[in-house]
Design a protein around this motif. Structure first.
Motif, short mmCIF file in Angstrom:
data_model
loop_
_atom_site.label_atom_id
_atom_site.label_comp_id
_atom_site.label_asym_id
_atom_site.label_seq_id
_atom_site.Cartn_x
_atom_site.Cartn_y
_atom_site.Cartn_z
N TRP A 1 0.81 -1.22 0.00
CA TRP A 1 0.00 0.00 0.00
C TRP A 1 0.84 1.26 0.00
O TRP A 1 0.48 2.26 -0.59
N TYR A 2 1.98 1.27 0.66
CA TYR A 2 2.75 2.50 0.71
C TYR A 2 3.53 2.77 -0.57
O TYR A 2 4.15 3.82 -0.70
N ASP A 3 3.46 1.86 -1.55
CA ASP A 3 3.96 2.15 -2.89
C ASP A 3 2.90 2.88 -3.72
O ASP A 3 3.20 3.42 -4.77
N VAL A 4 1.66 2.87 -3.24
CA VAL A 4 0.53 3.46 -3.97
C VAL A 4 -0.02 4.69 -3.25
O VAL A 4 -0.37 5.68 -3.89
N LEU A 5 -0.09 4.61 -1.93
CA LEU A 5 -0.66 5.69 -1.12
C LEU A 5 0.46 6.46 -0.42
O LEU A 5 1.56 5.93 -0.24
N ASP A 6 0.17 7.66 -0.01
CA ASP A 6 1.17 8.52 0.63
C ASP A 6 1.15 8.31 2.14
O ASP A 6 0.18 8.67 2.80
N ALA B 1 -4.25 8.97 7.40
CA ALA B 1 -4.65 7.56 7.42
C ALA B 1 -4.77 7.00 6.00
O ALA B 1 -5.48 7.57 5.16
N ALA B 2 -4.09 5.91 5.75
CA ALA B 2 -4.05 5.33 4.40
C ALA B 2 -5.44 4.92 3.92
O ALA B 2 -5.77 5.14 2.76
N TYR B 3 -6.25 4.34 4.79
CA TYR B 3 -7.56 3.88 4.36
C TYR B 3 -8.43 5.04 3.90
O TYR B 3 -9.28 4.87 3.02
N ARG B 4 -8.21 6.23 4.41
CA ARG B 4 -8.96 7.41 3.97
C ARG B 4 -8.54 7.87 2.58
O ARG B 4 -9.27 8.59 1.92
N GLN B 5 -7.38 7.44 2.12
CA GLN B 5 -6.89 7.81 0.80
C GLN B 5 -7.43 6.90 -0.30
O GLN B 5 -7.30 7.20 -1.48
N LEU B 6 -8.00 5.76 0.08
CA LEU B 6 -8.54 4.84 -0.92
C LEU B 6 -9.72 5.49 -1.63
O LEU B 6 -10.52 6.19 -1.02
N ARG C 1 2.57 9.89 4.34
CA ARG C 1 2.60 11.17 5.06
C ARG C 1 1.28 11.93 4.96
O ARG C 1 1.14 12.99 5.57
N ALA C 2 0.33 11.41 4.23
CA ALA C 2 -0.91 12.15 3.96
C ALA C 2 -2.07 11.75 4.87
O ALA C 2 -3.22 11.91 4.52
#
Length: 106
Positions: A50-55, A60-65, A57-58
């Motif tokens: 996931w951290y190759d796709v999502l940031d 919670a990762a799940y909120r970026q989906l 530093r931005a």
């Protein structure tokens, strides 16, 4: 719709923070920590680490989906809750392979 997304976000968090760890402890699953469930669901949702796709530093990762990936992560979490450790082991092994790590027990 915003309400659908908010519901999915809340369900994802509940699965990862509460329901999956509770079931894991009760039924002695391979993984038990909430961050491990998050890793497995996020990796499956994006089809890789996931951290190759999502940031990272931005926030919670799940909120970026996007909505489709978020819905897929929630559906997979529900499936893990229903099917248990066998499915979880398969998902964890795939997640570890995407990260260049050997699956547990290999």
């Amino acid at each position: 719709m915003a309400t659908d997304r908010e519901g999915l976000l809340a369900r994802y968090r509940d699965l990862v923070e509460h329901e999956l760890p509770t079931a894991a402890a009760r039924d002695r699953w391979t993984l038990r920590a909430n961050h491990c469930f998050g890793r497995v669901l996020l990796d499956a949702a994006v089809g890789g680490c996931w951290y190759d796709v999502l940031d990272r530093r931005a926030g919670a990762a799940y909120r970026q989906l996007d909505d489709d990936r978020l819905a897929a992560a929630v559906a997979l979490g529900e499936r893990v809750l229903a099917e248990g450790d066998g499915l979880l082991r398969d998902l964890d092994a795939q997640s570890l392979r995407w990260r260049g790590k050997r699956p547990k027990g290999s």
